[in-house]
Structure formats: C-alpha cells, structure tokens
Write a protein that holds these residues in place. Sequence first.
Motif, PDB file in Angstrom:
ATOM      1  N   ARG A  38       0.825  -1.218   0.000  1.00  0.00           N
ATOM      2  CA  ARG A  38       0.000   0.000   0.000  1.00  0.00           C
ATOM      3  C   ARG A  38       0.858   1.266   0.000  1.00  0.00           C
ATOM      4  N   ASP A  72      -6.382  -1.493  -2.463  1.00  0.00           N
ATOM      5  CA  ASP A  72      -5.049  -1.442  -3.058  1.00  0.00           C
ATOM      6  C   ASP A  72      -4.621  -2.823  -3.535  1.00  0.00           C
ATOM      7  N   GLU A  73      -4.854  -3.812  -2.686  1.00  0.00           N
ATOM      8  CA  GLU A  73      -4.424  -5.165  -3.004  1.00  0.00           C
ATOM      9  C   GLU A  73      -5.192  -5.736  -4.201  1.00  0.00           C
ATOM     10  N   TYR A  76      -3.785  -4.198  -7.245  1.00  0.00           N
ATOM     11  CA  TYR A  76      -2.458  -4.725  -7.531  1.00  0.00           C
ATOM     12  C   TYR A  76      -2.545  -6.107  -8.180  1.00  0.00           C
ATOM     13  N   ARG A 109      -3.630  -5.707 -11.726  1.00  0.00           N
ATOM     14  CA  ARG A 109      -3.067  -4.479 -12.312  1.00  0.00           C
ATOM     15  C   ARG A 109      -2.910  -4.545 -13.826  1.00  0.00           C
ATOM     16  N   THR A 137      -7.824   5.929  -3.458  1.00  0.00           N
ATOM     17  CA  THR A 137      -7.064   4.727  -3.784  1.00  0.00           C
ATOM     18  C   THR A 137      -6.964   4.527  -5.286  1.00  0.00           C
ATOM     19  N   CYS A 138      -8.081   4.649  -5.980  1.00  0.00           N
ATOM     20  CA  CYS A 138      -8.084   4.459  -7.437  1.00  0.00           C
ATOM     21  C   CYS A 138      -7.190   5.472  -8.135  1.00  0.00           C
ATOM     22  N   LYS A 185      -4.757   7.266  -7.096  1.00  0.00           N
ATOM     23  CA  LYS A 185      -3.336   7.075  -6.789  1.00  0.00           C
ATOM     24  C   LYS A 185      -2.722   6.016  -7.699  1.00  0.00           C
ATOM     25  N   ARG A 186      -3.538   5.046  -8.115  1.00  0.00           N
ATOM     26  CA  ARG A 186      -3.031   3.938  -8.928  1.00  0.00           C
ATOM     27  C   ARG A 186      -3.360   4.079 -10.409  1.00  0.00           C
TER      28      ARG A 186
END
Length: 545
Positions: A83, A269-270, A273, A276, A328-329, A331-332
């Motif tokens: 994270r 987050d996981e 990932y 991804r 969260t979204c 950021k990724r």
Amino acid sequence: MTEQLTALESSDTLVSSQELQINGSAVAGQEQVLTEGTLCLLKALCKQFAAEVPNLLANRQAKQKRIDSGELPDFLEETQALRQRDWLIRGIPQDLQDRRVEITGPVERKMVINALNANAKVFMADFEDSLAPSWQKIVQGQINLRDAVNGDISYIATETGKHYSLNDNPAVLICRVRGLHMLEQHVQFGGVAIPASLFDFCVYFYNNYRKLLSKGSGPYFYIPKLESHLEARWWAKVFAFVEERFCLQPGTIKCTCLIETLPAVFEMDEILYELRSNIVALNCGRWDYIFSYIKTLNNHSDRVLPDRQSVTMDKPFLSAYSRLLIKTCHKRGALAMGGMAAFIPSKDAEINQQVLDKVKQDKQLEARNGHDGTWVAHPGLADTAMAIFNEYIGEDHINQLHITRDVDAPIHARELLKPAKGECTEAGMRLNIRIALQYIESWINGNGCVPIYGLMEDAATAEISRTSIWQWIKHLQPLSSGAIVTKGLFQEMLVEELAHVKDEVGADRFTHGSFTQAAVLLEQITTSDELVDFLTEPGYQILVE
C-alpha cells in the motif's frame, strides 16, 4: 473431439472427472453461442480454475467466523508495504476513459437496445443482481449481447408492434458476470455444477472478443461481490490464461471491480495490484455494500443499521467508503465509479421533479467527491446525471483522475465501521417486508429487475430489506414505537403486509402470482438462526425447479 457436445440436453449418465455436461433444456438460437469452441474453452477453464472456488468461499466463511467472534475488519498488516509503494495499473483503453454516466440493466433484448441507445457512455449488461438466472434468460442474454456486439440486434414489441434497433453510436458494452458464490446448475464439470462466473465470462468472451477488438474496443467485464485480493488473484489468473490461450496481448481483457462488500473496502489497493494488468476501475456498489455491512457485522449489537431509507451516502461510514475508493483508485491510475440512482421517472410532473432533485443531489455529491462517473438504472435519468458530471469534469478533462484527494486526512478503519445514527421504525420495517415480498415474488418468476414504489429494485436492495429485519430480530431491536422486534412480531407483520400487497396488486394478480411462496421463503430466511448469505441461493432452487 470425443467430448464434443453434439446435443444440449439432459442426461442422467455418470460423467468422468474431465467431462462437461449441459443439462439445460434447449433454448432457441443457443447454437449461436454454445458452440464447440465456446464449450472447449469452458471445459479448459473449469479444469484449471473451478476447484479453487470452494476454497475461496471457505476463506470467506473463516473470516466471517472471526468477525462473529468479535474481530473487526481492518487493513491487512501483511500488505502494508504494498500500500505504501508507488505503482500503477497497466492503463485504460481509449473507449473506457470517459465513463461519466453508465446505465445498468438486465440482458433482456429490449432493455439491451434501450440502454445502449441511452445518453450514457457505458451500458453494464447485468447477468447478476438485476437478472433472475433461469437457463432460458442466461442463454438468451448471451445471444442478445452477441447480436448487440455485431450491431444487428433488433426487437419488435408484440403488444404494440414497435420496432427497436441500435442507434449509430451506442454506449460501450461491459458484461457483468455472476458472483463467485453462484453456481450454474445447468452445466456440470465432472458431475458438479460449475461456477456461474466462469460460464458467463467464457460465453461472452469467446463469442465477442474478435468483433470487439476489430471495432477498437475489447472484452470488458464487471466483477461483482469480491471479498478479498485472493479472489482478485483468481480472476487475474483466469484472464492471463485466456489471453495466452488466444495469443492476445497481456491486459487485453479489462475489468472493473465492484467494491460492494465490507471486507473488500479494506483491500482495495491489493485488489488493484493483483489485477493491475487487467483492471481499469473500482465501483462503489453502495446497495450491496450496505447489505454487506449488515451481514458482516451481524453479530455486533452496537452496529445495527436504522431504517434503510435513512442510510444515505452522507452517513459517515458511506462517505468514508466513497472518498477512500476515489483516493485509492486515482493514486493507482484507475477510475473511481460512483453508485446507483435507483429512482424511476414519474409521469406526474411534481413527483418527477422531486425524483430529479434527489438524483441531482446524489450525483452532485459523487462528482464533488471526485468520482469519474456514476450509475443510473433508467434512461430517463441519464440526461440529469450527464449534465452534473459534465459540469464538474469540465471541457478540459474526460474524467477526474487529476483529483487525488491527497489533502484528505487518512481514513481509518473506525470511520469505515462507524455506526449510522437513525430511527428503527415500524413503518420502515413494514416497508422492508413489502419490498422483499414483491421482489422475491418477481425473482422466483424470472424477473430480477422490479419497479417498486418509484425505485428500480434489484437483489441488493431486497437483501438490505430482509437482512435488516433479521439483524433487528437477532438483537431484539426496539422500534421508535417502543415495540421490540422479535420473530413473532415479524411473522405478525408479514401476514398483515401480505394482505396489504394483495390489496395493492389486486386479487387477480395476487392469485395468479407466487406471493404466498415468496412469503414462505422470506419467513424462512428472516427467522433462521443463522443468516442466509444470499436470498438468491434458496431462490435459485425455486427458479430452476
């Protein structure tokens, strides 16, 4: 191919551990989608991945037992480093970057056409919460989506003779498969019913991926009901297996995951990932999320929710959920989709204005928070939602990925679990009973998308209705009137509200319907000592009989 299925019919013969068997009755046109190639892929998927599903579901049960014993959901210690690291998803295809309004609905033919023609960027074709999954509807739904992808879908209404066909620029199509907990009992592998999610995914992918890619789009999916990143890892393996098998570039298959369970919000987050290479977005499945909050925390007397109507997105635990998903979204590099407006437009001008005002307020909150788009259940609400997101996104952007919410204070577990304040009322309990009765009656008769009291109800809202009462019974919740909710009180109200529903729908509709059967099922699952995970599971047994 010795296992080739030349006839799609029932069989009582024993099958080997490597054989695929179709037990559903023949559906007109099924040869278009249940081809040799489709079934060959389905067999390979079942052989490779079906056996893992019971283990994933067992993990859910083990976690639930710990929560029942007093543990509260929290972020995972073992993935804290993940994270905190900087990483991004693979990327978002051009036709999925602008999703400011998505319309959802079942895969019935007329609805598919109307949804694709609506003023929306995306149509999520739903094999899950808004569809009662009879074999006829599942197979016909796949035929409908294949025709839509090919651009030659049409429909003539028998009652009016009106002709429906696609406009020139239909919405982008995303297929929502059924959750991991559902089985497709009409298809067996090694004598065991297969995961419904594998069937839905396989049939849609195989029949449409070539045409979709040739049009500059792709095989896009909505994945529902995830509860952990281990389930996301399973899906990632399924996608990678199919991409390699068909010599597709990694990441060709794209998915959006619904964050609609309480356990999943702690693993966003996981989940991103693990997926991804394939994921492009997460979605706030708010109604299922409220249902999951009740179900997950059912043993915690200090977290009983009030009347369903008062549990709105401005409640602290729902606001925290929305804001954390966005942060969260973005950021990724993934999109953050908002939730459903379940309202139905009214022909009464005054009532309709009230509906539109409620939709505006809801969508303004989502857009202001930074969501990249939202859901509507009716084409008549698409323009209202579109206008709001156009205003907030502006002319210089096509989404709100630039809104990072980095200035927000960290969102902790206590905020995501905070009890919602509000009254538990007799009127709210009676309304829940009437909604659940009418929805279950429609569902077991094959209709999973039901207009009730001005809202387009699906399985998620019926789940809230019945689990809320179950939790009130479990904890002997006092109503605002002073009455204590018990099994006996519920059973008394059920009899009274069944009579109320009879008055509302009329004696003829009641007599020819399945309301008594629905009442029996509702009583069974609401008064059971153990909470039934999903009403669609016992409902499915009635549906397939």
